[in-house]
Design a protein around this motif. Structure first.
Motif, mmCIF file in Angstrom:
data_model
loop_
_atom_site.group_PDB
_atom_site.id
_atom_site.type_symbol
_atom_site.label_atom_id
_atom_site.label_comp_id
_atom_site.label_asym_id
_atom_site.label_seq_id
_atom_site.Cartn_x
_atom_site.Cartn_y
_atom_site.Cartn_z
ATOM 1 N N ALA A 99 15.817 -3.769 14.034
ATOM 2 C CA ALA A 99 16.457 -4.878 14.743
ATOM 3 C C ALA A 99 17.848 -4.485 15.223
ATOM 4 O O ALA A 99 18.247 -4.808 16.349
ATOM 5 N N ALA A 100 18.590 -3.785 14.362
ATOM 6 C CA ALA A 100 19.931 -3.333 14.752
ATOM 7 C C ALA A 100 19.853 -2.343 15.904
ATOM 8 O O ALA A 100 20.671 -2.377 16.834
ATOM 9 N N GLY A 101 18.855 -1.455 15.862
ATOM 10 C CA GLY A 101 18.691 -0.480 16.927
ATOM 11 C C GLY A 101 18.310 -1.116 18.254
ATOM 12 O O GLY A 101 18.795 -0.717 19.312
ATOM 13 N N ARG A 102 17.475 -2.128 18.198
ATOM 14 C CA ARG A 102 17.088 -2.813 19.437
ATOM 15 C C ARG A 102 18.278 -3.592 20.006
ATOM 16 O O ARG A 102 18.497 -3.597 21.225
ATOM 17 N N LYS A 103 19.021 -4.235 19.147
ATOM 18 C CA LYS A 103 20.188 -4.991 19.608
ATOM 19 C C LYS A 103 21.213 -4.077 20.271
ATOM 20 O O LYS A 103 21.856 -4.452 21.254
ATOM 21 N N ALA A 104 21.345 -2.854 19.736
ATOM 22 C CA ALA A 104 22.319 -1.907 20.273
ATOM 23 C C ALA A 104 21.777 -1.127 21.464
ATOM 24 O O ALA A 104 22.519 -0.365 22.083
ATOM 25 N N GLY A 105 20.495 -1.305 21.771
ATOM 26 C CA GLY A 105 19.904 -0.548 22.866
ATOM 27 C C GLY A 105 19.565 0.878 22.487
ATOM 28 O O GLY A 105 19.301 1.711 23.361
ATOM 29 N N ALA A 106 19.569 1.173 21.174
ATOM 30 C CA ALA A 106 19.252 2.521 20.714
ATOM 31 C C ALA A 106 17.755 2.743 20.566
ATOM 32 O O ALA A 106 17.306 3.881 20.443
ATOM 33 N N ILE A 107 16.982 1.672 20.570
ATOM 34 C CA ILE A 107 15.525 1.749 20.498
ATOM 35 C C ILE A 107 14.973 1.041 21.724
ATOM 36 O O ILE A 107 15.285 -0.137 21.954
ATOM 37 N N SER A 108 14.180 1.720 22.482
ATOM 38 C CA SER A 108 13.670 1.149 23.731
ATOM 39 C C SER A 108 12.695 0.013 23.459
ATOM 40 O O SER A 108 12.019 -0.025 22.422
ATOM 41 N N ALA A 109 12.616 -0.891 24.415
ATOM 42 C CA ALA A 109 11.701 -2.028 24.277
ATOM 43 C C ALA A 109 10.244 -1.571 24.286
ATOM 44 O O ALA A 109 9.372 -2.251 23.737
ATOM 45 N N GLU A 110 9.968 -0.421 24.919
ATOM 46 C CA GLU A 110 8.593 0.075 25.003
ATOM 47 C C GLU A 110 8.100 0.642 23.672
ATOM 48 O O GLU A 110 6.897 0.708 23.428
ATOM 49 N N MET A 111 9.027 1.022 22.801
ATOM 50 C CA MET A 111 8.616 1.604 21.527
ATOM 51 C C MET A 111 8.237 0.504 20.538
ATOM 52 O O MET A 111 8.989 -0.447 20.324
ATOM 53 N N THR A 112 7.093 0.631 19.922
ATOM 54 C CA THR A 112 6.649 -0.371 18.960
ATOM 55 C C THR A 112 7.417 -0.232 17.649
ATOM 56 O O THR A 112 7.996 0.818 17.354
ATOM 57 N N ASP A 113 7.413 -1.294 16.862
ATOM 58 C CA ASP A 113 8.069 -1.251 15.556
ATOM 59 C C ASP A 113 7.442 -0.197 14.656
ATOM 60 O O ASP A 113 8.139 0.448 13.860
ATOM 61 N N GLU A 114 6.122 -0.023 14.772
ATOM 62 C CA GLU A 114 5.443 0.934 13.913
ATOM 63 C C GLU A 114 5.917 2.362 14.213
ATOM 64 O O GLU A 114 6.184 3.152 13.291
ATOM 65 N N VAL A 115 6.029 2.691 15.484
ATOM 66 C CA VAL A 115 6.488 4.031 15.858
ATOM 67 C C VAL A 115 7.953 4.220 15.459
ATOM 68 O O VAL A 115 8.345 5.260 14.918
ATOM 69 N N ALA A 116 8.756 3.194 15.704
ATOM 70 C CA ALA A 116 10.168 3.278 15.343
ATOM 71 C C ALA A 116 10.330 3.470 13.844
ATOM 72 O O ALA A 116 11.163 4.261 13.387
ATOM 73 N N ALA A 117 9.542 2.751 13.050
ATOM 74 C CA ALA A 117 9.629 2.855 11.600
ATOM 75 C C ALA A 117 9.288 4.257 11.126
ATOM 76 O O ALA A 117 9.931 4.810 10.232
ATOM 77 N N ARG A 118 8.270 4.875 11.728
ATOM 78 C CA ARG A 118 7.891 6.231 11.336
ATOM 79 C C ARG A 118 9.003 7.220 11.644
ATOM 80 O O ARG A 118 9.253 8.153 10.877
ATOM 81 N N GLN A 119 9.668 7.047 12.775
ATOM 82 C CA GLN A 119 10.715 7.986 13.157
ATOM 83 C C GLN A 119 11.981 7.789 12.324
ATOM 84 O O GLN A 119 12.700 8.748 12.038
ATOM 85 N N LEU A 120 12.266 6.561 11.955
ATOM 86 C CA LEU A 120 13.500 6.269 11.213
ATOM 87 C C LEU A 120 13.368 6.530 9.718
ATOM 88 O O LEU A 120 14.368 6.769 9.036
#
Length: 239
Positions: free
Chosen positions: A156-177
């Motif tokens: 959520a913090a990454g999306r708010k800051a624009g550090a995580i693209s809207a196209e990336m799903t939460d599942e993919v983001a979670a795996r990378q983070l």
């Protein structure tokens, strides 16, 4: 979108004696035990930052009828940021003196200045470098496996800051983070939060919730924070 830690801060042992009671005194930004961090101290750091980090000016004289472009100035710290540095620095200095913790590294003002985009001569930069140096001497506990809520908060913090693209799903983001860096930051947050609680930190409601970042995204936005003092209040603030 990778998160990164600015400095290798570490945790401290718990079990220190805590004082109790609600405190509020005019002109006090925060208490650490019986030590007062005044609003004047916060203001002095901010005033110094303004003086030593002036907005840039253009040297060329614009032609008649031509508007001179406005150059972006340095991003000065907010009052809340200054207060968080002063509070955590006091906690770190106290526990280091009591437990004889010695720094394992030294953060130079020039290095910190590049991170925050301010002059290395600024008091804020100097105090931040001293804090990072102090924190480097604190022992750190075992890495902490992130919970689903931890990952959701970071995403959520990454999306708010624009550090995580809207196209990336939460599942993919979670795996990378979900890596060693995040687990280390969570361990640091856990230990520092316990230590801060042990030192009876009380924060003026205008600064709540007061937090200090232990992990940030590449753009500087906070990813994982350690809470300092009480949680947020209902007071409306503009810091």
């Amino acid at each position: 979108m990778r998160a990164r830690r600015l400095v290798a801060v570490a945790s401290v042992a718990v079990g220190l004696v805590a004082l109790s009671g609600c405190r509020a005194e005019p002109g006090v930004a925060a208490y650490v035990g019986d030590h007062r961090i005044t609003e004047d101290a916060v203001t002095a750091v901010l005033d110094d930052a303004r003086v030593k980090n002036p907005a840039p000016t253009t040297s060329a004289t614009p032609s008649a009828g031509e508007e001179q472009p406005e150059l972006p100035g340095p991003q000065l710290p907010a009052r809340r940021q200054v207060a968080s540095v002063l509070v955590l620095a006091e906690v770190c200095e106290r526990v280091s003196a009591e437990r004889n913790y010695q720094p394992r590294g030294q953060a130079m003002p020039q290095q910190v200045a590049q991170e925050v985009g301010l002059s290395p001569e600024s008091d804020y930069v100097r105090q931040l470098a001293e804090l990072y140096t102090c924190l480097s001497g604190m022992p750190v506990g075992e890495p902490v496996e992130p919970t689903a809520q931890d990952l959701a908060d970071v995403i959520a913090a990454g999306r708010k800051a624009g550090a995580i693209s809207a196209e990336m799903t939460d599942e993919v983001a979670a795996r990378q983070l979900n890596d060693d860096q995040l687990r280390g930051a969570l361990a640091i947050r856990k230990a520092l939060a316990e230590t801060v609680e042990s030192y009876d930190v009380t924060v003026n409601p205008r600064y709540r919730p007061l937090e200090f970042p232990v992990l940030t995204f590449s753009g500087g936005a906070s990813a994982v924070n350690v809470p300092l003092g009480e949680p947020g209040s209902d007071a409306v603030t503009d810091l």
